[in-house]
Design a protein around this motif. Structure first.
Motif, PDB file in Angstrom:
ATOM      1  N   ASN A  75      53.580 104.366 -93.583  1.00  0.00           N
ATOM      2  CA  ASN A  75      54.066 104.702 -92.215  1.00  0.00           C
ATOM      3  C   ASN A  75      53.466 105.894 -91.428  1.00  0.00           C
ATOM      4  OD1 ASN A  75      55.744 102.205 -92.193  1.00  0.00           O
ATOM      5  ND2 ASN A  75      57.471 103.502 -92.566  1.00  0.00           N
ATOM      6  N   PHE A  76      53.605 107.197 -92.562  1.00  0.00           N
ATOM      7  CA  PHE A  76      53.144 108.224 -92.108  1.00  0.00           C
ATOM      8  C   PHE A  76      51.675 108.312 -91.593  1.00  0.00           C
ATOM      9  CE2 PHE A  76      50.936 112.094 -93.415  1.00  0.00           C
ATOM     10  CZ  PHE A  76      51.575 113.184 -92.636  1.00  0.00           C
ATOM     11  N   LEU A  77      50.856 107.634 -92.340  1.00  0.00           N
ATOM     12  CA  LEU A  77      49.403 107.453 -92.040  1.00  0.00           C
ATOM     13  C   LEU A  77      49.246 106.716 -90.667  1.00  0.00           C
ATOM     14  CD1 LEU A  77      47.967 106.771 -95.425  1.00  0.00           C
ATOM     15  CD2 LEU A  77      47.983 108.924 -94.137  1.00  0.00           C
ATOM     16  N   ILE A  78      49.945 105.643 -90.487  1.00  0.00           N
ATOM     17  CA  ILE A  78      49.805 105.203 -89.268  1.00  0.00           C
ATOM     18  C   ILE A  78      50.160 105.752 -87.999  1.00  0.00           C
ATOM     19  CG2 ILE A  78      50.389 103.176 -87.896  1.00  0.00           C
ATOM     20  CD1 ILE A  78      50.313 101.464 -90.608  1.00  0.00           C
ATOM     21  N   ILE A  79      51.303 106.536 -88.269  1.00  0.00           N
ATOM     22  CA  ILE A  79      51.840 107.289 -87.292  1.00  0.00           C
ATOM     23  C   ILE A  79      51.122 108.584 -86.846  1.00  0.00           C
ATOM     24  CG2 ILE A  79      53.815 109.028 -86.581  1.00  0.00           C
ATOM     25  CD1 ILE A  79      55.576 107.158 -88.188  1.00  0.00           C
ATOM     26  N   SER A  80      50.577 109.038 -87.926  1.00  0.00           N
ATOM     27  CA  SER A  80      49.468 110.168 -88.039  1.00  0.00           C
ATOM     28  C   SER A  80      48.345 109.931 -87.187  1.00  0.00           C
ATOM     29  CB  SER A  80      49.299 111.040 -89.066  1.00  0.00           C
ATOM     30  OG  SER A  80      50.302 111.261 -89.797  1.00  0.00           O
ATOM     31  N   PHE A  81      47.840 108.650 -87.480  1.00  0.00           N
ATOM     32  CA  PHE A  81      46.477 108.259 -86.967  1.00  0.00           C
ATOM     33  C   PHE A  81      46.684 107.846 -85.439  1.00  0.00           C
ATOM     34  CE2 PHE A  81      43.438 104.933 -85.854  1.00  0.00           C
ATOM     35  CZ  PHE A  81      42.332 105.666 -86.173  1.00  0.00           C
ATOM     36  N   SER A  82      47.967 107.259 -84.952  1.00  0.00           N
ATOM     37  CA  SER A  82      48.333 107.117 -83.663  1.00  0.00           C
ATOM     38  C   SER A  82      48.185 108.250 -82.734  1.00  0.00           C
ATOM     39  CB  SER A  82      49.607 106.069 -83.499  1.00  0.00           C
ATOM     40  OG  SER A  82      49.518 104.927 -84.272  1.00  0.00           O
ATOM     41  N   LEU A  85      45.056 109.441 -82.069  1.00  0.00           N
ATOM     42  CA  LEU A  85      44.310 108.883 -81.047  1.00  0.00           C
ATOM     43  C   LEU A  85      44.994 109.249 -79.620  1.00  0.00           C
ATOM     44  CD1 LEU A  85      43.870 105.253 -82.546  1.00  0.00           C
ATOM     45  CD2 LEU A  85      42.351 106.757 -82.254  1.00  0.00           C
ATOM     46  N   VAL A  86      46.234 109.313 -79.638  1.00  0.00           N
ATOM     47  CA  VAL A  86      46.843 109.763 -78.178  1.00  0.00           C
ATOM     48  C   VAL A  86      46.147 111.262 -77.779  1.00  0.00           C
ATOM     49  CG1 VAL A  86      49.012 110.356 -77.084  1.00  0.00           C
ATOM     50  CG2 VAL A  86      48.682 108.475 -78.589  1.00  0.00           C
ATOM     51  N   ILE A  87      46.200 112.210 -78.714  1.00  0.00           N
ATOM     52  CA  ILE A  87      45.896 113.504 -78.667  1.00  0.00           C
ATOM     53  C   ILE A  87      44.422 113.495 -78.191  1.00  0.00           C
ATOM     54  CG2 ILE A  87      45.497 115.958 -79.476  1.00  0.00           C
ATOM     55  CD1 ILE A  87      48.122 115.296 -80.943  1.00  0.00           C
ATOM     56  N   ARG A  88      43.772 112.719 -78.912  1.00  0.00           N
ATOM     57  CA  ARG A  88      42.095 112.829 -78.785  1.00  0.00           C
ATOM     58  C   ARG A  88      41.973 112.143 -77.331  1.00  0.00           C
ATOM     59  NH1 ARG A  88      38.107 108.802 -81.527  1.00  0.00           N
ATOM     60  NH2 ARG A  88      36.070 109.594 -80.681  1.00  0.00           N
ATOM     61  N   THR A  89      42.736 111.108 -76.873  1.00  0.00           N
ATOM     62  CA  THR A  89      42.398 110.395 -75.558  1.00  0.00           C
ATOM     63  C   THR A  89      42.812 111.459 -74.296  1.00  0.00           C
ATOM     64  OG1 THR A  89      42.935 108.381 -76.301  1.00  0.00           O
ATOM     65  CG2 THR A  89      42.965 108.648 -74.070  1.00  0.00           C
ATOM     66  N   LEU A  90      43.898 112.452 -74.729  1.00  0.00           N
ATOM     67  CA  LEU A  90      44.508 113.177 -73.624  1.00  0.00           C
ATOM     68  C   LEU A  90      43.577 114.374 -73.775  1.00  0.00           C
ATOM     69  CD1 LEU A  90      48.114 113.505 -74.416  1.00  0.00           C
ATOM     70  CD2 LEU A  90      46.944 112.278 -72.239  1.00  0.00           C
TER      71      LEU A  90
END
Length: 131
Positions: A75-82, A85-90
């Motif tokens: 869960n932590f790894l997927i949340i961190s990766f998500s 991705l959001v911050i990278r896009t922003l």
């Protein structure tokens, strides 16, 4: 004391932080549901029906549920990766916007420079005609 607390609580940073915590909590619930309800069943199928949350062993009188720990790590790894991705896009969008603004400022600067050159040339012509 009340007015001091009110001014502290209503500062922009505190309100922004509160909004971030609320949105972060909601985002966490979405990602947790994604992990628990979609991703982990698929991983379980790929691993032959293995369900991490049921993994455990008994040590004396205690039951050690290491599967839940593995699930929490996933869960932590997927949340961190998500979030990554959001911050990278922003960040990409922000850089693109900054580049566009810089280009517009450069164009405005070029137009202003051109106008100043025309004024200079007109002043030179006027000085030559006055002589």
């Amino acid at each position: 004391m009340w007015s001091e607390f009110k001014s502290f609580a209503m500062r922009g940073n505190i309100v922004d932080l509160a909004i971030g915590v609320i949105i972060g909590g909601a985002f966490g619930k979405i990602v947790t549901s994604l992990v628990n309800d979609i991703i982990m069943p698929i991983i379980g199928l790929l691993l032959g029906g293995l369900d991490f949350s049921g993994l455990s062993f008994t040590f004396g009188d205690a039951q050690v549920k290491y599967g839940i720990f593995i699930q929490t790590i996933v869960n932590f790894l997927i949340i961190s990766f998500s979030i990554f991705l959001v911050i990278r896009t922003l960040n990409k969008l922000r850089r693109k916007k900054e580049a566009e603004e810089e280009e517009e400022a450069e164009e405005a600067s070029d137009a202003q420079e051109e106008l100043l050159k025309e004024i200079r040339d007109l002043l030179k012509q006027q000085t030559k005609s006055a002589e």
